[in-house]
Design an enzyme around this catalytic site. Sequence first.
Site, PDB file in Angstrom:
ATOM      1  N   SER A 296       0.798  -1.238   0.000  1.00  0.00           N
ATOM      2  CA  SER A 296       0.000   0.000   0.000  1.00  0.00           C
ATOM      3  C   SER A 296       0.825   1.280   0.000  1.00  0.00           C
ATOM      4  O   SER A 296       0.265   2.363  -0.195  1.00  0.00           O
ATOM      5  CB  SER A 296      -0.937   0.021   1.207  1.00  0.00           C
ATOM      6  OG  SER A 296      -1.966  -0.911   1.012  1.00  0.00           O
TER       7      SER A 296
ATOM      8  N   LYS B 234       0.340   3.276  -3.043  1.00  0.00           N
ATOM      9  CA  LYS B 234      -0.870   4.094  -3.254  1.00  0.00           C
ATOM     10  C   LYS B 234      -0.550   5.595  -3.254  1.00  0.00           C
ATOM     11  O   LYS B 234      -1.232   6.382  -3.903  1.00  0.00           O
ATOM     12  CB  LYS B 234      -1.911   3.767  -2.174  1.00  0.00           C
ATOM     13  CG  LYS B 234      -2.425   2.338  -2.271  1.00  0.00           C
ATOM     14  CD  LYS B 234      -3.261   1.942  -1.049  1.00  0.00           C
ATOM     15  CE  LYS B 234      -3.778   0.511  -1.161  1.00  0.00           C
ATOM     16  NZ  LYS B 234      -4.463   0.050   0.065  1.00  0.00           N
TER      17      LYS B 234
ATOM     18  N   TYR C 246      -4.632   3.857   8.073  1.00  0.00           N
ATOM     19  CA  TYR C 246      -5.991   3.297   8.227  1.00  0.00           C
ATOM     20  C   TYR C 246      -6.596   3.663   9.566  1.00  0.00           C
ATOM     21  O   TYR C 246      -6.470   4.799  10.006  1.00  0.00           O
ATOM     22  CB  TYR C 246      -5.968   1.769   7.988  1.00  0.00           C
ATOM     23  CG  TYR C 246      -5.182   1.442   6.759  1.00  0.00           C
ATOM     24  CD1 TYR C 246      -5.685   1.787   5.505  1.00  0.00           C
ATOM     25  CD2 TYR C 246      -3.927   0.859   6.822  1.00  0.00           C
ATOM     26  CE1 TYR C 246      -4.956   1.555   4.357  1.00  0.00           C
ATOM     27  CE2 TYR C 246      -3.196   0.606   5.668  1.00  0.00           C
ATOM     28  CZ  TYR C 246      -3.716   0.961   4.450  1.00  0.00           C
ATOM     29  OH  TYR C 246      -2.997   0.739   3.320  1.00  0.00           O
TER      30      TYR C 246
ATOM     31  N   VAL D 233       1.139  -3.674   3.825  1.00  0.00           N
ATOM     32  CA  VAL D 233       1.122  -4.981   4.516  1.00  0.00           C
ATOM     33  C   VAL D 233       2.390  -5.797   4.287  1.00  0.00           C
ATOM     34  O   VAL D 233       2.567  -6.838   4.905  1.00  0.00           O
ATOM     35  CB  VAL D 233      -0.100  -5.874   4.172  1.00  0.00           C
ATOM     36  CG1 VAL D 233      -1.357  -5.389   4.835  1.00  0.00           C
ATOM     37  CG2 VAL D 233      -0.274  -6.081   2.697  1.00  0.00           C
TER      38      VAL D 233
END
Length: 311
Positions: free
Chosen positions: A71, A74, A246, A264
Site C-alpha cells: 500500500s 498508493k 488506516y 502490509v
Amino acid sequence: MQDERIDPAALAAFLERLSAEILERGDWGKVADYIPELAAIDPAQFAISVALADGTLVSAGADRVPFSIQSVSKVFTLACVLGRQGGQIWQRVGREPSGSRFDSILLLELERGKPRNPFINAGAIVTTDALLEGREPKAALSEILTFLQSACEDVTVRIDPAVARSELETGFRNIALANYLKSYGNLRNPPELTLGTYFHQCAIEMTTRQLAQAGRVIAGLPGAPKILSVMNARRLNALMMTCGHYDGSGDFAYRVGLPGKSGVGGGILLIAPRRASIAIWSPGLNGYGNSQMGTFAAEQLARFTGWSSFG
Ligand code: DON
C-alpha cells in the site's frame, strides 16, 4: 537531540543502536497471511534508511533487501493521478479518514460507492482505475514504475510477478470491492483489468534505501528530482498524516507526529517535510495491519531527532 540540522554521524550511530534494540526485542508481530507469498516471509527482519536534506543517506539493518511495498505504492499512484488530471479524482474518492480496516466494505455501502480516501483499498482501486482510463494496464503500470524510478534515481525498481499472482489468486475482498464500486458506477474499466493493475502496483518491490530516496520528492528535499509540484506534495503529506495508517492513523500521528504510509509488506514511508524522507521495513504487523516494529522505530526516530509536524 532536537536540532533539525541533524549530524549524519550521530544519526547513523542512533540507527545502529535502534536496529540492535529491535533485533533483541524480538516483538515482531505477524506477517500478512492473506497473500501467500507474503505469509512465507520471515518476520524477524528490520531495516531503516533516512535521506537527509543535505543529500546524505543514512541506513541500518537489512537496507539492501527488496520488500513488497504494497500500500505504500498508493501514495505514488495518487501522485501520478494528481499530476495527470488534477483534482478531478475527488469527485470519485473522499479525503477523510475512514476509521475502519484497510479492506473494509462497510462504508462503501453507506456512502454509495464513494470510498472515504485514496489509501484504503476501495479508494486505491478507484485511483488506479483513474490512471488506467483509456489505456492498457502496461501503460499505467509503466507510469507508476517510471515515477518511482525517477524519484529514487534507480531504474532497477521492479514488480515481483509472483506476489501479484499470489494476491490475484486470493484477493477475494478486493474483487468484492471492485465489483461493488462497479455496481455504483465508480469504476470505468472492467473490474478484472483495474484489479490486475492494482495487484501489480502493490507488488512493486524496493529496498528501504530506494524508498527513502523516492520519498524525497514528497518531503521536498533540495536535491530531489522535480517530478511533483509543491502543492501536490503538501496534499500527499496531509493525506498520509490523516489516512496513511488506516484505523491506526490517529495513533500513529499521536506517537510519531509525521505523515506516514504503511503497507502490509511491513514497509512504512515516513516524511519529515523539508528535513528528511525515511523508509522503514519490518514485515511483522500489528493489529491494524501496520508494521509493528516499523511503527516503534518511527516513534523512536521522531523522539531522537525532534522531528514533528507539530513543532
Ligand atoms: O490490497 C491489498 O490487500 C494489498 N495489496 C495492499 C494492502 C495494504 O498494504 C494495506 N496496508 N497496510
